[in-house]
Design a protein around this motif. Structure first.
Motif, PDB file in Angstrom:
ATOM      1  N   ASN A  93      -5.078   1.897  -0.201  1.00 35.87           N
ATOM      2  CA  ASN A  93      -4.973   1.462   1.274  1.00 35.87           C
ATOM      3  C   ASN A  93      -4.977   0.093   1.416  1.00 35.87           C
ATOM      4  OD1 ASN A  93      -7.552   0.834   1.068  1.00 35.87           O
ATOM      5  ND2 ASN A  93      -8.586   2.731   2.352  1.00 35.87           N
ATOM      6  N   THR A 127      -3.513   6.879  -4.097  1.00 36.06           N
ATOM      7  CA  THR A 127      -3.026   6.285  -3.008  1.00 36.06           C
ATOM      8  C   THR A 127      -3.873   5.025  -2.728  1.00 36.06           C
ATOM      9  OG1 THR A 127      -2.572   8.294  -1.797  1.00 36.06           O
ATOM     10  CG2 THR A 127      -2.993   6.391  -0.364  1.00 36.06           C
ATOM     11  N   THR A 167       0.736  -1.099  -0.028  1.00 38.82           N
ATOM     12  CA  THR A 167      -0.010  -0.043  -0.181  1.00 38.82           C
ATOM     13  C   THR A 167       0.774   1.332  -0.172  1.00 38.82           C
ATOM     14  OG1 THR A 167      -0.003   0.231   2.465  1.00 38.82           O
ATOM     15  CG2 THR A 167      -1.788  -1.107   1.308  1.00 38.82           C
ATOM     16  N   GLY A 168       0.155   2.479  -0.453  1.00 40.46           N
ATOM     17  CA  GLY A 168       1.021   3.534  -0.542  1.00 40.46           C
ATOM     18  C   GLY A 168       0.633   4.552  -1.475  1.00 40.46           C
ATOM     19  N   THR A 169       1.332   5.596  -1.829  1.00 37.72           N
ATOM     20  CA  THR A 169       0.854   6.757  -2.805  1.00 37.72           C
ATOM     21  C   THR A 169       2.119   6.573  -3.831  1.00 37.72           C
ATOM     22  OG1 THR A 169       0.046   7.866  -0.817  1.00 37.72           O
ATOM     23  CG2 THR A 169       0.768   8.963  -2.894  1.00 37.72           C
ATOM     24  N   ASN A 203      -1.499  12.725  -6.684  1.00 31.11           N
ATOM     25  CA  ASN A 203      -1.087  11.473  -6.006  1.00 31.11           C
ATOM     26  C   ASN A 203      -2.400  10.508  -6.242  1.00 31.11           C
ATOM     27  OD1 ASN A 203       0.980  12.669  -4.741  1.00 31.11           O
ATOM     28  ND2 ASN A 203      -0.009  13.587  -3.195  1.00 31.11           N
TER      29      ASN A 203
END
Length: 149
Positions: A142, A140, A124-126, A138
């Motif tokens: 989750n 993202t 997970t992340g951006t 961005n």
């Protein structure tokens, strides 16, 4: 007495030069604005392609298409949906590539693989997309696989 009236029609050289100068000034001002608009549009289209790719890979993993997991890999110039547990061990015959402008740079999370049947992402992340005008967007993802942009 007869008088001859000469009616002149047309434009003088000064009028033509003035008209061309005004048009040149207008085009000179509109050109950079058009370029900024095009760069911003490229950035928005790239983000839309990334979101669509993530959602497609998740859906393919949930339905276990090809009895496999699916992932998304981003790199300069492309967003790739692939079949397999990692980008390096993927099956290239199932690749779905989306070209993106090379003027867009990518940083952050570059690989996301979704688990079979649940669609939970393994990472997970951006992911950050930056244009040549330093505008950023961005995307993202989750722990539950929700995509926010």
């Amino acid at each position: 007495m007869k008088s001859k009236k000469h009616i002149l029609r047309g434009f003088t050289l000064v009028e033509m030069a003035l008209s061309i100068s005004i048009l040149a000034i207008i085009f000179g001002m509109v050109g950079p604005l058009y370029r900024i608009f095009m760069v911003r549009n490229d950035l928005d289209v790239t983000v839309g392609s990334m979101v669509q790719g993530l959602r497609r890979a998740k859906m393919l993993s949930v339905v276990a298409d090809g009895d496999s997991v699916w992932g998304v890999h981003t790199a300069t110039g492309s967003i790739l949906i692939y079949k397999g547990a990692t980008f390096g061990t993927r099956d290239p015959s199932f690749d779905e590539n989306t070209d993106i402008p090379t003027s867009i740079s990518i940083s952050g999370l570059t690989d996301v693989v979704f688990t079979k049947k649940t669609g939970i992402p393994q990472s997970t992340g951006t992911t950050t997309f930056t244009s040549i005008t330093n505008e950023t967007r961005n995307v993202t993802i989750n722990q539950k696989g929700m995509v926010d942009y």
